[in-house]
Design a protein around this motif. Sequence first.
Motif, PDB file in Angstrom:
ATOM      1  N   GLU A 167      12.228 -28.758 -26.017  1.00  0.00           N
ATOM      2  CA  GLU A 167      13.448 -29.524 -25.748  1.00  0.00           C
ATOM      3  C   GLU A 167      14.695 -28.748 -26.147  1.00  0.00           C
ATOM      4  O   GLU A 167      15.729 -28.819 -25.476  1.00  0.00           O
ATOM      5  N   SER A 197      10.835 -29.710  -9.172  1.00  0.00           N
ATOM      6  CA  SER A 197       9.897 -29.991 -10.273  1.00  0.00           C
ATOM      7  C   SER A 197       8.680 -29.088 -10.160  1.00  0.00           C
ATOM      8  O   SER A 197       8.247 -28.725  -9.055  1.00  0.00           O
ATOM      9  N   SER A 250      21.047 -29.850 -14.357  1.00  0.00           N
ATOM     10  CA  SER A 250      20.589 -30.400 -15.638  1.00  0.00           C
ATOM     11  C   SER A 250      19.078 -30.213 -15.711  1.00  0.00           C
ATOM     12  O   SER A 250      18.386 -30.295 -14.693  1.00  0.00           O
ATOM     13  N   TYR A 251      18.569 -29.955 -16.935  1.00  0.00           N
ATOM     14  CA  TYR A 251      17.148 -29.675 -17.153  1.00  0.00           C
ATOM     15  C   TYR A 251      16.499 -30.804 -17.931  1.00  0.00           C
ATOM     16  O   TYR A 251      17.104 -31.383 -18.848  1.00  0.00           O
ATOM     17  N   SER A 252      15.268 -31.108 -17.565  1.00  0.00           N
ATOM     18  CA  SER A 252      14.411 -31.962 -18.390  1.00  0.00           C
ATOM     19  C   SER A 252      13.005 -31.349 -18.345  1.00  0.00           C
ATOM     20  O   SER A 252      12.514 -30.975 -17.283  1.00  0.00           O
ATOM     21  N   SER A 253      12.379 -31.237 -19.514  1.00  0.00           N
ATOM     22  CA  SER A 253      11.085 -30.543 -19.568  1.00  0.00           C
ATOM     23  C   SER A 253      10.255 -31.083 -20.723  1.00  0.00           C
ATOM     24  O   SER A 253      10.794 -31.598 -21.713  1.00  0.00           O
ATOM     25  N   GLU A 254       8.954 -30.957 -20.558  1.00  0.00           N
ATOM     26  CA  GLU A 254       8.018 -31.362 -21.609  1.00  0.00           C
ATOM     27  C   GLU A 254       6.896 -30.306 -21.635  1.00  0.00           C
ATOM     28  O   GLU A 254       6.306 -30.002 -20.596  1.00  0.00           O
ATOM     29  N   CYS A 263      15.528 -26.327 -23.527  1.00  0.00           N
ATOM     30  CA  CYS A 263      15.992 -27.091 -22.354  1.00  0.00           C
ATOM     31  C   CYS A 263      17.482 -27.413 -22.482  1.00  0.00           C
ATOM     32  O   CYS A 263      18.218 -27.394 -21.501  1.00  0.00           O
ATOM     33  N   ARG A 264      17.946 -27.734 -23.708  1.00  0.00           N
ATOM     34  CA  ARG A 264      19.350 -28.068 -23.931  1.00  0.00           C
ATOM     35  C   ARG A 264      20.242 -26.833 -23.845  1.00  0.00           C
ATOM     36  O   ARG A 264      21.401 -26.925 -23.445  1.00  0.00           O
ATOM     37  N   THR A 296       8.472 -29.080 -15.765  1.00  0.00           N
ATOM     38  CA  THR A 296       9.935 -29.005 -15.852  1.00  0.00           C
ATOM     39  C   THR A 296      10.536 -29.555 -14.568  1.00  0.00           C
ATOM     40  O   THR A 296      10.000 -29.337 -13.477  1.00  0.00           O
TER      41      THR A 296
END
Length: 602
Positions: A538, A530, A579-583, A541-542, A588
Amino acid sequence: MKKKQKSSLKNRALSQTAVLIIVTMCIMVTVFYMVFHSRAFNERGKYEEENLVNMEAYLNSYLEEVDSIAKNVNYNYYLQDYLETVIKEEDDYVDSGIGKNMRSYEMSSQAFSDTLLSRADISSIMIFGKKKMLLNRSMYTYQKVALDYSKLDWYAKAVAKPQDAIITGPNRHSFFDTDDEVISLSREVQSYENGTFRGVILINLNMNKITEICNSFQEKQENFICIINDKGELVYEQQNGRERFAFDEKENRQKLNTELGKTKESCFRLNYRGEKYLVTRTGMKTTGWILVSMVPYKSVMAETMAISGVMILAVVITLIVTLLLLNRILTGVVKPLKKLEKYMVQVNPDNMDQRMEILTDDEIGHLSMKFNQMMDRIRNLKEQVIEEQEDKRKYELQALQAQINPHFLYNTLDSIIWMAETNDSNIVAMTEALAKLFRISLNKGNEEISLERELEHVKNYLIIQSMRYADKFTYEISAEPGVERCRTIKLILQPIVENCIYHGIKKKRGTGKITIRAYRREQNLIIEVSDDGCGMPEEICRKILSDEIESENISGSGIGVKNVNERIQLRFGKKYGLSYSSEEGVGTTVTYVLPYNEGGSI
């Protein structure tokens, strides 16, 4: 290892078909037997129940007819007048004189003689006052016995229910010189003027009429009918010249009463004297009697067994005819298959280009076509496997080549030179970190590495970068106890951390932080990387792991995110990877899912 079957296809088909037919027919016969068995018992139970209901109606009609005789006393003026006189004289009880006895005899003869003469079922008609017998017309001799009639069951019930006819029995009255059992109907005699008490009439019935009614409902010799009163005593037991059920014996009657009390069903099954019976019952509300019919199982099941025998014979005939026809059909099917077998023997691993000639448009022809398609598919799969192996080796080669990023190496060496010129005390730490980084990257040419060494590798990388970008970011590395022993592939963390620095932290104002956390979840190793950098949309990110966006970063390691993900999936399978998750503006997080393997090769 399964034993090889030596029998021919035709013989196996015949034997399996025979088993299938036998099993199917057995199931059908069993189901039919159970359904017909249940239906036979239900229908016979309904028949017996209707029979008992009709018999109940006849018995009720008969008892109502007898009750009408008792009711007529209430409307006989002369008899009412006589009873009114003798009731008044009862309180001054003395032995009746000859005149009074003669008057009683005349009144009894006048009121009841015709009834007794015309009816063989009535043995006596008597009227009792409060303390003594007032009138008597009977086929038995009356004996004067000192009795309190009010204590007798038939008398007390008649007084308690003056509007009802009371049926009791079987009774043996102590005031008669006989032990014959009778059914008694008693009713209170009332004044037709004001309804006052005039006595209790008692009509005693022998079993002639009841027997006649019950026998008329015994159409089949195999069934048996009996009547039980509300006290569990036997009122009537059918006599038809065969072996008696002997319910007049207390032990046998108790067994029947126990079974009747166990269930509320009108039809049930009873084992009696080693034989099964279908028992049907119905109750008479007016008397409290229970009418019982018993039919032996064997008589109910006679028709079912006969039909079952016919079905079994039909099954045997069907089996023989089916096997003969099937043998002929299979002979025609197996013959071209044997020809096909000879042709297929020519195919072997060294001759994958062999193809079958399609001769017919039936199943055998379709089979030949499918075989040709299968051979083409095998050849294509073989080529695909070779290509995938080449891709795998290519990715591994790229990983080895990317172990030393020239751009990163030049920058790091420039930093070391500058530190040497300025006598910076951090030169030793940076040089040591660079040496460890290369040593772990090379790993003696092995692709496998422990998680502990992979974390050490990325730590050395972060040490170097934190010195190059002073005060730009901090980092934290933590691992759940025990997971350090887990085996994985090398150089999967450094490219992601490099992206965190160049695309997340570097573009952020102020100091950022990179956090690496490793832990176990069931049978998987989870690693989370992180950063609190600028983040990404987003949509990006996908798409970052797909071919829609080129994940190779310009100033990164050259391996890139997509390369790392493909390496993991080539090694472990499609269910593992990144897998990615970000804002945006927050940061991230990249999550690794790897198999948990503490030792041995991967």
